[in-house]
Enzyme design. Sequence first.
Site, PDB file in Angstrom:
ATOM      1  N   LYS A   1     -55.153  59.508 -43.709  1.00  0.00           N
ATOM      2  CA  LYS A   1     -54.921  58.203 -44.364  1.00  0.00           C
ATOM      3  C   LYS A   1     -55.924  58.015 -45.361  1.00  0.00           C
ATOM      4  O   LYS A   1     -55.740  57.112 -46.137  1.00  0.00           O
ATOM      5  CB  LYS A   1     -55.306  56.870 -43.461  1.00  0.00           C
ATOM      6  CG  LYS A   1     -54.316  57.060 -42.021  1.00  0.00           C
ATOM      7  CD  LYS A   1     -52.917  56.658 -42.301  1.00  0.00           C
ATOM      8  CE  LYS A   1     -52.250  56.791 -41.015  1.00  0.00           C
ATOM      9  NZ  LYS A   1     -52.367  55.814 -40.097  1.00  0.00           N
TER      10      LYS A   1
ATOM     11  N   GLU B   1     -51.677  40.503 -39.779  1.00  0.00           N
ATOM     12  CA  GLU B   1     -53.034  41.605 -39.776  1.00  0.00           C
ATOM     13  C   GLU B   1     -53.893  41.011 -40.637  1.00  0.00           C
ATOM     14  O   GLU B   1     -54.992  40.869 -40.581  1.00  0.00           O
ATOM     15  CB  GLU B   1     -52.503  42.898 -40.244  1.00  0.00           C
ATOM     16  CG  GLU B   1     -51.697  43.698 -38.997  1.00  0.00           C
ATOM     17  CD  GLU B   1     -51.290  44.849 -39.435  1.00  0.00           C
ATOM     18  OE1 GLU B   1     -50.836  45.567 -38.592  1.00  0.00           O
ATOM     19  OE2 GLU B   1     -50.858  45.164 -40.641  1.00  0.00           O
TER      20      GLU B   1
ATOM     21  N   THR C   1     -52.397  53.706 -33.951  1.00  0.00           N
ATOM     22  CA  THR C   1     -53.707  53.864 -33.767  1.00  0.00           C
ATOM     23  C   THR C   1     -54.405  52.663 -33.032  1.00  0.00           C
ATOM     24  O   THR C   1     -55.139  52.828 -32.121  1.00  0.00           O
ATOM     25  CB  THR C   1     -54.477  54.139 -35.230  1.00  0.00           C
ATOM     26  OG1 THR C   1     -53.547  55.003 -35.924  1.00  0.00           O
ATOM     27  CG2 THR C   1     -55.805  54.800 -34.913  1.00  0.00           C
TER      28      THR C   1
ATOM     29  N   GLY D   1     -46.046  48.969 -40.340  1.00  0.00           N
ATOM     30  CA  GLY D   1     -45.375  48.773 -39.053  1.00  0.00           C
ATOM     31  C   GLY D   1     -44.870  47.193 -39.148  1.00  0.00           C
ATOM     32  O   GLY D   1     -44.405  46.675 -38.138  1.00  0.00           O
TER      33      GLY D   1
ATOM     34  N   LYS E   1     -51.598  48.589 -45.807  1.00  0.00           N
ATOM     35  CA  LYS E   1     -51.203  48.258 -44.347  1.00  0.00           C
ATOM     36  C   LYS E   1     -49.821  47.721 -44.582  1.00  0.00           C
ATOM     37  O   LYS E   1     -49.104  47.217 -45.662  1.00  0.00           O
ATOM     38  CB  LYS E   1     -51.876  47.120 -43.825  1.00  0.00           C
ATOM     39  CG  LYS E   1     -53.411  47.915 -43.653  1.00  0.00           C
ATOM     40  CD  LYS E   1     -54.421  46.951 -42.750  1.00  0.00           C
ATOM     41  CE  LYS E   1     -53.750  46.262 -41.411  1.00  0.00           C
ATOM     42  NZ  LYS E   1     -53.186  47.271 -40.499  1.00  0.00           N
ATOM     43  N   GLY E   2     -49.068  47.590 -43.580  1.00  0.00           N
ATOM     44  CA  GLY E   2     -47.678  47.081 -43.255  1.00  0.00           C
ATOM     45  C   GLY E   2     -46.603  47.910 -43.031  1.00  0.00           C
ATOM     46  O   GLY E   2     -45.626  47.509 -42.954  1.00  0.00           O
TER      47      GLY E   2
ATOM     48  N   ALA F   1     -54.584  51.412 -40.512  1.00  0.00           N
ATOM     49  CA  ALA F   1     -54.207  51.536 -42.073  1.00  0.00           C
ATOM     50  C   ALA F   1     -53.210  52.763 -42.293  1.00  0.00           C
ATOM     51  O   ALA F   1     -53.186  53.524 -41.843  1.00  0.00           O
ATOM     52  CB  ALA F   1     -55.076  51.511 -43.039  1.00  0.00           C
ATOM     53  N   ASP F   2     -52.329  52.415 -43.225  1.00  0.00           N
ATOM     54  CA  ASP F   2     -51.532  53.467 -44.052  1.00  0.00           C
ATOM     55  C   ASP F   2     -52.185  54.270 -45.058  1.00  0.00           C
ATOM     56  O   ASP F   2     -51.855  55.465 -45.135  1.00  0.00           O
ATOM     57  CB  ASP F   2     -50.251  52.836 -44.646  1.00  0.00           C
ATOM     58  CG  ASP F   2     -49.417  51.901 -43.148  1.00  0.00           C
ATOM     59  OD1 ASP F   2     -48.975  52.693 -42.519  1.00  0.00           O
ATOM     60  OD2 ASP F   2     -49.142  50.874 -43.521  1.00  0.00           O
TER      61      ASP F   2
HETATM   62  C1  5RP Z   1     -48.860  47.792 -39.130  1.00  0.00           C
HETATM   63  C2  5RP Z   1     -49.862  48.594 -39.913  1.00  0.00           C
HETATM   64  C3  5RP Z   1     -50.340  49.759 -39.195  1.00  0.00           C
HETATM   65  O1  5RP Z   1     -51.834  49.274 -38.971  1.00  0.00           O
HETATM   66  C4  5RP Z   1     -50.400  50.640 -40.267  1.00  0.00           C
HETATM   67  O2  5RP Z   1     -49.185  50.864 -40.453  1.00  0.00           O
HETATM   68  C5  5RP Z   1     -51.096  52.221 -39.577  1.00  0.00           C
HETATM   69  O3  5RP Z   1     -50.096  52.198 -38.345  1.00  0.00           O
HETATM   70  P1  5RP Z   1     -50.358  53.545 -37.521  1.00  0.00           P
HETATM   71  O4  5RP Z   1     -51.813  53.289 -36.938  1.00  0.00           O
HETATM   72  O5  5RP Z   1     -49.081  53.750 -36.535  1.00  0.00           O
HETATM   73  O6  5RP Z   1     -50.297  55.075 -38.427  1.00  0.00           O
HETATM   74  O7  5RP Z   1     -50.264  48.013 -40.838  1.00  0.00           O
HETATM   75  O8  5RP Z   1     -48.314  46.715 -39.809  1.00  0.00           O
END
Ligand code: 5RP
Length: 224
Positions: A120, A102, A28, A96, A93-94, A82-83
């Site tokens: 989300k 972050e 995102t 990724g 989060k995290g 965010a997750d």
């Molecule tokens: C990375 C994060 C991302 O913001 C979270 O995983 C959301 O990722 P995406 O936008 O790909 O769904 O915290 O550490």
Amino acid sequence: MNAKQAAGYKAAEWVQEGMLVGLGTGSTAYYVIERIGQRVAEGLKIQAIATSKASEELAEKYRIPLIKAADVSKLDLAIDGADEVDPALALIKGGGGALLREKLVAINSDKFIVIADPGKLVPHLGAFKLPIEIVPFCYEWTLVQLKSRYDIEFQMRTRDGGLYMTDNGNYIVDASFGVIKDPGTLDAELKQLTGVVDHGLFVNIADVVVIGHEDGTTEMIEKP
Ligand code: 5RP
């Protein structure tokens, strides 16, 4: 346009001339960086700090001027994905792996904007495994400490057959809490554990969430 792009492009409108901006990480945040890059190409003058090596490379591709933290005392704005997002705008989060950078960037910004698709939004955090960043030294003991405190599953994150390593040279353990009833308390508890660097709970950090929809529309949720 998809939901992530809608959210990212909308949030990029917050960025104004001369701002110092924190760039998030993930699929995102990709769209925020892309849109800010387009605006920079059109003449917008900003400076940014990226929250991961991947986002740094993307920012460089779009010729967004990058600065070091030592050059500034705080940022005007940070925008990140965010997750999970709960009704109080507490986050996990995290996913990724960039949670530490972050969080550092988010708490040192005047405004923290979260961008997400509707999937989300959750009533309670915890269905998504909570990423916990731990130091590699004696990490097995940190794992024992975590397991002795919480009767849940913990999984060391892996990649390419080995343990996943963050941009900071640490490991990540993913914790299956299921439902996190009190994110604030868990946040404080985890921070007290020696060996834990930080974790993916972001409590009282987000100011606003921009939700993107598949039809390209967006809605904003302000901190209650
Ligand atoms: C990375 C994060 C991302 O913001 C979270 O995983 C959301 O990722 P995406 O936008 O790909 O769904 O915290 O550490």
